[in-house]
Design an enzyme around this catalytic site. Structure first.
Site, short mmCIF file in Angstrom:
data_model
loop_
_atom_site.label_atom_id
_atom_site.label_comp_id
_atom_site.label_asym_id
_atom_site.label_seq_id
_atom_site.Cartn_x
_atom_site.Cartn_y
_atom_site.Cartn_z
N TYR A 91 6.48 0.56 8.14
CA TYR A 91 5.93 1.13 9.37
C TYR A 91 7.02 1.58 10.35
CZ TYR A 91 1.12 -0.26 8.21
OH TYR A 91 -0.12 -0.37 7.63
N ARG A 151 -13.70 1.68 7.19
CA ARG A 151 -13.36 0.99 8.44
C ARG A 151 -14.60 0.66 9.26
NH1 ARG A 151 -7.77 4.39 9.62
NH2 ARG A 151 -6.32 2.79 8.88
N LYS A 171 -5.70 -4.36 3.61
CA LYS A 171 -4.84 -5.16 4.50
C LYS A 171 -5.25 -6.64 4.48
CE LYS A 171 -3.79 -1.18 7.48
NZ LYS A 171 -3.75 -0.68 8.88
N THR A 190 -8.92 5.42 12.82
CA THR A 190 -8.07 4.23 12.98
C THR A 190 -8.82 3.12 13.71
OG1 THR A 190 -6.16 5.70 13.10
CG2 THR A 190 -5.84 3.43 13.84
N HIS A 217 -5.23 0.83 4.79
CA HIS A 217 -4.25 1.89 5.09
C HIS A 217 -4.57 3.10 4.22
CE1 HIS A 217 -0.37 3.89 5.71
NE2 HIS A 217 -0.38 4.12 4.41
N GLU A 228 5.32 6.10 0.13
CA GLU A 228 4.67 4.79 0.23
C GLU A 228 4.32 4.23 -1.15
OE1 GLU A 228 2.78 5.87 4.61
OE2 GLU A 228 1.42 5.68 2.89
N PHE A 244 2.50 -1.70 19.85
CA PHE A 244 1.80 -2.58 18.92
C PHE A 244 2.63 -2.94 17.69
CE2 PHE A 244 0.47 1.82 17.96
CZ PHE A 244 0.81 1.91 16.62
N ASN A 275 -7.68 -3.22 10.89
CA ASN A 275 -8.62 -2.17 10.50
C ASN A 275 -8.78 -1.99 8.99
OD1 ASN A 275 -6.19 -1.00 10.07
ND2 ASN A 275 -6.48 0.71 11.48
N ARG A 277 -8.63 9.78 3.73
CA ARG A 277 -8.72 9.56 5.18
C ARG A 277 -10.18 9.69 5.66
NH1 ARG A 277 -4.01 7.70 7.99
NH2 ARG A 277 -5.38 8.15 9.74
N1 UDP Z 1 -2.43 0.20 15.21
C1 UDP Z 1 -2.60 -0.71 16.24
N2 UDP Z 1 -2.85 -0.25 17.50
C2 UDP Z 1 -2.95 1.08 17.79
C3 UDP Z 1 -2.77 2.00 16.75
C4 UDP Z 1 -2.50 1.54 15.48
O1 UDP Z 1 -2.53 -1.93 16.01
O2 UDP Z 1 -3.18 1.44 18.95
C5 UDP Z 1 -2.15 -0.28 13.85
C6 UDP Z 1 -3.36 -0.14 12.93
O3 UDP Z 1 -3.35 -1.23 12.00
C7 UDP Z 1 -3.06 1.18 12.24
C8 UDP Z 1 -1.55 1.10 12.08
O4 UDP Z 1 -1.10 0.50 13.29
O5 UDP Z 1 -3.75 1.30 11.01
C9 UDP Z 1 -0.86 2.43 11.88
O6 UDP Z 1 -1.25 3.31 12.93
P1 UDP Z 1 -1.62 4.82 12.64
O7 UDP Z 1 -1.67 5.52 13.96
O8 UDP Z 1 -0.71 5.37 11.60
O9 UDP Z 1 -3.12 4.72 12.09
P2 UDP Z 1 -3.71 4.97 10.62
O10 UDP Z 1 -2.90 6.07 9.98
O11 UDP Z 1 -3.61 3.66 9.89
O12 UDP Z 1 -5.14 5.38 10.85
MG MG Z 2 -0.88 6.27 9.74
#
Ligand code: UDP
Ligand code: MG
Length: 139
Positions: free
Chosen positions: A51, A104, A11, A93, A117, A128, A59, A114, A87
């Site tokens: 997204y 992370r 990112k 996250t 992705h 994707e 958010f 974070n 993952r």
């Molecule tokens: N995100 C955020 N606030 C939150 C949760 C997610 O800003 O409370 C952002 C963060 O950059 C995250 C992305 O939104 O990576 C997508 O969220 P997701 O729940 O899919 O998390 P990921 O799959 O990336 O772990």
């Molecule tokens: Mg996700």
């Protein structure tokens, strides 16, 4: 796309901080083969589409701002059990909850910014990957 593949983005915060090389090294060391790789920048429309599943979340606006503010590095990665293993490699996250040694934990600043992705399913990995790469860019 095959089920032994996943999709990632380093990112904008990772690119800004000069962490491209270190993160790609972690990915290589974990046994992923790079199938496709490029530096690119998403438009607002791109990020909103990528997204879209989150468009009702509080958010969402911040997420789109963050993901479009500078270049990213997009990649398709191949390994047995790629989605789940990647993952695990990136961690939770929220970096505060991420396991020691995860990408992370090492490189993310916050739950919003974070670092990386990782696709959450084989189906989304295919969607994707195709969002960012044409067939001629996948090896
Ligand atoms: N995100 C955020 N606030 C939150 C949760 C997610 O800003 O409370 C952002 C963060 O950059 C995250 C992305 O939104 O990576 C997508 O969220 P997701 O729940 O899919 O998390 P990921 O799959 O990336 O772990
Ligand atoms: Mg996700």
């Amino acid at each position: 796309m095959r089920t032994d593949r996943t999709f990632t983005m380093l990112k904008p915060d990772s690119v800004e901080k000069g962490h491209i090389g270190a993160i790609l090294e972690k990915i290589n060391a974990a046994g992923f083969r790079i199938v496709a790789l490029k530096e690119t920048q998403m438009t607002t429309a791109d990020a909103q589409a990528f997204y879209a599943v989150h468009n009702e979340r509080p958010f969402f606006g911040e997420l789109v701002e963050y993901m479009t503010r500078g270049p990213i590095v997009a990649a398709i990665l191949e390994k047995d059990n790629a989605v789940e293993d990647f993952r695990t490699l990136i961690g939770a996250t929220n970096p505060a909850d991420a396991a020691e040694g995860t990408i992370r934990k090492l490189y993310a600043a916050s739950i919003g910014e974070n670092a990386v992705h990782g696709s959450d399913s084989d189906e989304n990995a295919a969607i994707e990957g195709a969002f960012h790469f044409s067939g001629r860019e996948m090896f």
